[in-house]
Write an enzyme that holds these catalytic residues in place. Sequence first.
Site, PDB file in Angstrom:
ATOM      1  N   CYS A   1      11.014   2.061   3.174  1.00 11.04           N
ATOM      2  CA  CYS A   1      11.132   1.865   1.732  1.00 11.04           C
ATOM      3  C   CYS A   1      12.211   2.805   1.207  1.00 11.04           C
ATOM      4  O   CYS A   1      12.214   3.982   1.545  1.00 11.04           O
ATOM      5  CB  CYS A   1       9.786   2.164   1.071  1.00 11.04           C
ATOM      6  SG  CYS A   1       9.850   2.096  -0.715  1.00 11.04           S
TER       7      CYS A   1
ATOM      8  N   ASN B   1       7.808  -0.861   9.218  1.00 11.29           N
ATOM      9  CA  ASN B   1       6.450  -1.362   9.430  1.00 11.29           C
ATOM     10  C   ASN B   1       6.172  -1.393  10.915  1.00 11.29           C
ATOM     11  O   ASN B   1       7.092  -1.464  11.725  1.00 11.29           O
ATOM     12  CB  ASN B   1       6.341  -2.805   8.938  1.00 11.29           C
ATOM     13  CG  ASN B   1       6.130  -2.882   7.454  1.00 11.29           C
ATOM     14  OD1 ASN B   1       7.066  -3.049   6.709  1.00 11.29           O
ATOM     15  ND2 ASN B   1       4.893  -2.732   7.039  1.00 11.29           N
TER      16      ASN B   1
ATOM     17  N   HIS C   1      -1.247  -2.759   5.526  1.00  9.90           N
ATOM     18  CA  HIS C   1       0.233  -2.730   5.587  1.00  9.90           C
ATOM     19  C   HIS C   1       0.592  -1.319   6.055  1.00  9.90           C
ATOM     20  O   HIS C   1       0.646  -0.389   5.261  1.00  9.90           O
ATOM     21  CB  HIS C   1       0.774  -3.033   4.189  1.00  9.90           C
ATOM     22  CG  HIS C   1       2.266  -2.943   4.055  1.00  9.90           C
ATOM     23  ND1 HIS C   1       3.073  -4.039   3.837  1.00  9.90           N
ATOM     24  CD2 HIS C   1       3.117  -1.888   4.072  1.00  9.90           C
ATOM     25  CE1 HIS C   1       4.335  -3.668   3.719  1.00  9.90           C
ATOM     26  NE2 HIS C   1       4.391  -2.346   3.857  1.00  9.90           N
TER      27      HIS C   1
ATOM     28  N   HIS D   1       3.042   1.316   7.934  1.00  9.21           N
ATOM     29  CA  HIS D   1       4.308   1.741   8.540  1.00  9.21           C
ATOM     30  C   HIS D   1       3.958   2.613   9.743  1.00  9.21           C
ATOM     31  O   HIS D   1       2.815   3.064   9.887  1.00  9.21           O
ATOM     32  CB  HIS D   1       5.171   2.463   7.499  1.00  9.21           C
ATOM     33  CG  HIS D   1       5.781   1.520   6.503  1.00  9.21           C
ATOM     34  ND1 HIS D   1       7.103   1.150   6.545  1.00  9.21           N
ATOM     35  CD2 HIS D   1       5.236   0.842   5.465  1.00  9.21           C
ATOM     36  CE1 HIS D   1       7.349   0.288   5.565  1.00  9.21           C
ATOM     37  NE2 HIS D   1       6.227   0.085   4.893  1.00  9.21           N
TER      38      HIS D   1
END
Length: 283
Positions: free
Chosen positions: A238, A247, A205, A207
């Site tokens: 976030c 992301n 995951h 970014h």
Amino acid sequence: MSNRVTIYEVGPRDGLQNEKTLIATEDKILLVNDLTACGFQKIEVTSFVSPKWVPQMADALEVLEGIDRANGVTYSALTPNLKGFDRAKHALADEVAIFAAATEGFSEANINCSIDESLTRFKPVVKAAKAAGISVRGCVSVITDCPYDGAVDPTSVVHVAKALAEMGCHEVGLADTIGVATPEKIEKVLDAVLQELPAELLSGHYHDTNGCALDNIEVSLDKGIRLFDSAIGGLGGCPYAPGATGNVATEAVVDHVTKLGYYTGLDVEKLGDVAVFARGLRR
Ligand code: HMG
Ligand code: MG
């Protein structure tokens, strides 16, 4: 090794949670329905977190209940505690995600408790999910760099990833929350985690603040990881990771991995259209 890459589309949650202006519930539902039409098998629809902390996700129930579900697609939601899980179960989430951090600073900022407290808090969530037949994915934030505590020791990532797996998460996501990891740093942390957990259990995951996310995916592919989170249009960030951008964009990931010889099963043309729609939701 398989050349099939699965993309876990997290745009409706990670992509939209950081938007300051409230996005209409109907638009969020439209986005998820459009993503379903692109062929995703896994879509993170929303999060059942405190609406005081993340007002943009206050309509989680309405969104999850409002979408058109396709057979075989997993529609999931983040759940930080039992209260969130109960709400997600009520909304018929197919899967929930619990999210921990590799640093105390990020854990406190994001979920208002220490790492140990978070792991204790997640155990009853996993138990309740298992009892309800709902699968649980775990996530470890800030795997290389933390906006509060600086450089992250891979040992902490291994500790939290293992704890999530032992608790019963069928998958553990490794997150570069602020998007500053280099391929070298990702390789180092993956090597450490892979000593303890198999690649089939892991997902990436990443970014994309510094533009290295695609390279980080490439390193992860080399290590055997085949599941990646990404957000349509590259939306997001976030609320508790100051300065971090979204992301990595789903359409860029699909393009990149396809050129590398992998197969995603997604409709590239539709993806382009949905990316335009998703970016248009930003005010
Ligand atoms: P807290 O304030 O410590 O919780 O927050 P609390 O248990 O003391 O409860 C405070 C109030 O919130 C109470 O309401 C609870 O009922 C309510 P009041 O009595 O004051 O009216 N509450 C809830 N309401 C709805 N749903 C819930 C819920 N829980 C409590 N689930 C808490 C602790 C974890 C709830 C809070 O810190 C929180 O919601 N944090 C979420 C933050 C968040 O969503 N961050 C972004 C997602 S994570 C992310 O983006 C990273 C990721 O993408 C990977 C990466 O990139 O690293 C996944
Ligand atoms: Mg994220």
